[in-house]
Design a protein around this motif. Sequence first.
Motif, mmCIF file in Angstrom:
data_model
loop_
_atom_site.group_PDB
_atom_site.id
_atom_site.type_symbol
_atom_site.label_atom_id
_atom_site.label_comp_id
_atom_site.label_asym_id
_atom_site.label_seq_id
_atom_site.Cartn_x
_atom_site.Cartn_y
_atom_site.Cartn_z
ATOM 1 N N ALA A 12 0.873 -1.168 0.000
ATOM 2 C CA ALA A 12 0.000 0.000 0.000
ATOM 3 C C ALA A 12 0.905 1.212 0.000
ATOM 4 O O ALA A 12 2.086 1.115 0.342
ATOM 5 C CB ALA A 12 -0.906 0.017 1.242
ATOM 6 N N PHE A 13 0.390 2.347 -0.421
ATOM 7 C CA PHE A 13 1.184 3.562 -0.291
ATOM 8 C C PHE A 13 1.331 3.916 1.185
ATOM 9 O O PHE A 13 0.365 3.872 1.949
ATOM 10 C CB PHE A 13 0.513 4.718 -1.032
ATOM 11 C CG PHE A 13 0.574 4.605 -2.536
ATOM 12 C CD1 PHE A 13 1.750 4.247 -3.175
ATOM 13 C CD2 PHE A 13 -0.548 4.864 -3.305
ATOM 14 C CE1 PHE A 13 1.812 4.137 -4.569
ATOM 15 C CE2 PHE A 13 -0.502 4.771 -4.684
ATOM 16 C CZ PHE A 13 0.681 4.407 -5.321
ATOM 17 N N ARG A 51 6.675 5.131 -3.409
ATOM 18 C CA ARG A 51 6.171 4.226 -2.371
ATOM 19 C C ARG A 51 5.298 4.956 -1.353
ATOM 20 O O ARG A 51 4.308 4.428 -0.848
ATOM 21 C CB ARG A 51 7.367 3.551 -1.680
ATOM 22 C CG ARG A 51 7.030 2.575 -0.557
ATOM 23 C CD ARG A 51 7.171 3.252 0.805
ATOM 24 N NE ARG A 51 8.499 3.817 0.969
ATOM 25 C CZ ARG A 51 8.755 4.892 1.701
ATOM 26 N NH1 ARG A 51 7.788 5.529 2.339
ATOM 27 N NH2 ARG A 51 9.982 5.350 1.802
ATOM 28 N N GLY A 53 3.361 7.341 -2.067
ATOM 29 C CA GLY A 53 2.136 7.798 -2.726
ATOM 30 C C GLY A 53 2.273 9.126 -3.437
ATOM 31 O O GLY A 53 1.270 9.714 -3.843
ATOM 32 N N GLY A 56 2.114 10.700 -8.393
ATOM 33 C CA GLY A 56 1.200 9.891 -9.187
ATOM 34 C C GLY A 56 0.946 10.446 -10.573
ATOM 35 O O GLY A 56 0.592 9.705 -11.497
ATOM 36 N N ASN A 57 1.153 11.754 -10.753
ATOM 37 C CA ASN A 57 0.953 12.355 -12.072
ATOM 38 C C ASN A 57 2.126 12.093 -13.007
ATOM 39 O O ASN A 57 2.026 12.314 -14.216
ATOM 40 C CB ASN A 57 0.723 13.870 -11.943
ATOM 41 C CG ASN A 57 1.819 14.566 -11.151
ATOM 42 O OD1 ASN A 57 2.406 13.974 -10.248
ATOM 43 N ND2 ASN A 57 2.078 15.826 -11.458
ATOM 44 N N ASP A 60 2.668 6.059 -13.206
ATOM 45 C CA ASP A 60 1.375 5.384 -13.117
ATOM 46 C C ASP A 60 1.566 4.003 -12.487
ATOM 47 O O ASP A 60 1.925 3.043 -13.164
ATOM 48 C CB ASP A 60 0.766 5.257 -14.518
ATOM 49 C CG ASP A 60 -0.618 4.637 -14.494
ATOM 50 O OD1 ASP A 60 -1.218 4.580 -13.403
ATOM 51 O OD2 ASP A 60 -1.089 4.199 -15.561
ATOM 52 N N VAL A 61 1.350 3.915 -11.178
ATOM 53 C CA VAL A 61 1.500 2.638 -10.484
ATOM 54 C C VAL A 61 0.536 2.591 -9.310
ATOM 55 O O VAL A 61 0.269 3.612 -8.666
ATOM 56 C CB VAL A 61 2.956 2.439 -9.992
ATOM 57 C CG1 VAL A 61 3.358 3.501 -8.987
ATOM 58 C CG2 VAL A 61 3.153 1.045 -9.418
ATOM 59 N N THR A 62 -0.007 1.412 -9.061
ATOM 60 C CA THR A 62 -0.967 1.220 -7.970
ATOM 61 C C THR A 62 -0.555 -0.014 -7.174
ATOM 62 O O THR A 62 -0.273 -1.061 -7.763
ATOM 63 C CB THR A 62 -2.388 1.011 -8.526
ATOM 64 O OG1 THR A 62 -2.736 2.149 -9.327
ATOM 65 C CG2 THR A 62 -3.391 0.878 -7.383
ATOM 66 N N PRO A 63 -0.494 0.058 -5.849
ATOM 67 C CA PRO A 63 -0.177 -1.128 -5.042
ATOM 68 C C PRO A 63 -1.239 -2.211 -5.212
ATOM 69 O O PRO A 63 -2.400 -1.887 -5.494
ATOM 70 C CB PRO A 63 -0.184 -0.586 -3.607
ATOM 71 C CG PRO A 63 -0.007 0.893 -3.734
ATOM 72 C CD PRO A 63 -0.699 1.261 -5.018
ATOM 73 N N TYR A 65 2.614 -3.634 -5.817
ATOM 74 C CA TYR A 65 3.543 -3.723 -6.940
ATOM 75 C C TYR A 65 4.939 -4.019 -6.409
ATOM 76 O O TYR A 65 5.254 -3.749 -5.249
ATOM 77 C CB TYR A 65 3.549 -2.440 -7.769
ATOM 78 C CG TYR A 65 4.170 -1.237 -7.094
ATOM 79 C CD1 TYR A 65 5.523 -0.912 -7.286
ATOM 80 C CD2 TYR A 65 3.415 -0.407 -6.263
ATOM 81 C CE1 TYR A 65 6.089 0.190 -6.667
ATOM 82 C CE2 TYR A 65 3.978 0.696 -5.639
ATOM 83 C CZ TYR A 65 5.315 0.998 -5.846
ATOM 84 O OH TYR A 65 5.882 2.085 -5.224
#
Length: 328
Positions: A12-13, A51, A53, A56-57, A60-63, A65
Motif C-alpha cells: 500500500a502507499f 512508495r 504515494g 502519481g501524475n 502510473d503505479v498502484t499497489p 507492486y
Amino acid sequence: MSQTMRAAVVTAFGDPDVLQIQQLPVPQPGPGDVLVDVHVTDLIFVETAIRAGQHGNFFDVTPPYVPGNSFGGVVRAVGEGVDPGWIGKSVTGRTAHFGAHAEQAVAPASGLVELPPALTLETAVAVSGDGYTALMLEELAPDLAGRHVLITAAAGGMGILLVQLAHRAGAHVIAAARGQAKLDLVKAHHADVVIDYSKPGWEKSVLEATDGAGADVVFDGAGGALGATAFEVVADGGWFSAHGAPSGGFAPYDEAEAERRGITVKGIRDLRADTTTTTVSAGQVLARAARGDLVPVVDRVFDLEQLADAHRALTSRELVGKALIRIR
C-alpha cells in the motif's frame, strides 16, 4: 527452476513498513523480453516518494507492486524473437515499469547491456540509473566550459556524477550538500566550492562564489525550499534543471519570473526517455564509466530483506553516495 521467487512488494502507499517480502510467481518473458536472475539493484530517491504515494501524475503505479527498475544479473531465459545467445550473460538493464526488487525480473532485451570487463556488476548498476539521467542532463544543458555551475544534493548518487561531469567539462563547480562528510566527499570529486545548505543564508555563498552574478547553470537535485532558493541565484539568462524532489517536491518557481529573467527551466518530464528525445544509451553510460568519466560512490549495500531500512536511510539523508540492494 522454482516456480516462485522472493520479491519485495509495496502492499500500500505509505511509510517503509508497507514493504514486505513475499513469494510470488516467477514472471515469464514475452516477445522481445528476457528473464533475468537479478543479483543487484539500484535504489533512487524517487522510488521512496512513489512508495509514499507521491508523484502519481508522473508515475502510473498502484499497489500492490514490486518496486525497482535498474538491475544487474544473469539472463536465464528469452522470449520470442530474442537471440538465445543472451542466455548466461551478465547484463545490466531496466524493467519496462517496475519489478526489479525480486529474484527474477522481466525486461526488454533492447535495453540490455553486457557487462564490460572493466566493471563489476555492482559498479555497473550503481552508475546505470543515475548515470543515464546525468548524461541526459549533460545533453540538455548548455556548454558548461567556463560556466559557474551549481549542483544541489551534490553528495547523492547522481549529484556526485554531475560534479564529475561538470568538472570534466571545465566548469567552475559549486557543490551544495548537507554536513561536513558530504562536503568532504564532493570536494574529493573536484568541486571547486562547497556549501553547506543546512546553514541559513547559504545562497549568499553562491553569489560570493560567482562574483555576485549567480550560477549560469543549476542542476537542482534537492527540490522543495532548497530548490526554490537555488532558483533565486540563477543568473539572468541562465539554465535551471528542477529534476530532484527529496525535499518533498520539485523546485517551485515563478514562470513569469523565469521568462522575465530569460531563464530556461527543464523539469522531470524532460528527463524521461519516454517523453523526450535523447541520444543517451545504456551502453554509453557503461562505456563512460569504464573509461572513468563516471565514478559512482556506493555508501551501503542492503540485502533484499533490508529494503525498508534502505528506504529509511535514503529519506533520512544519512547516506553519503548511493544505496544498492543485493538480491542474491
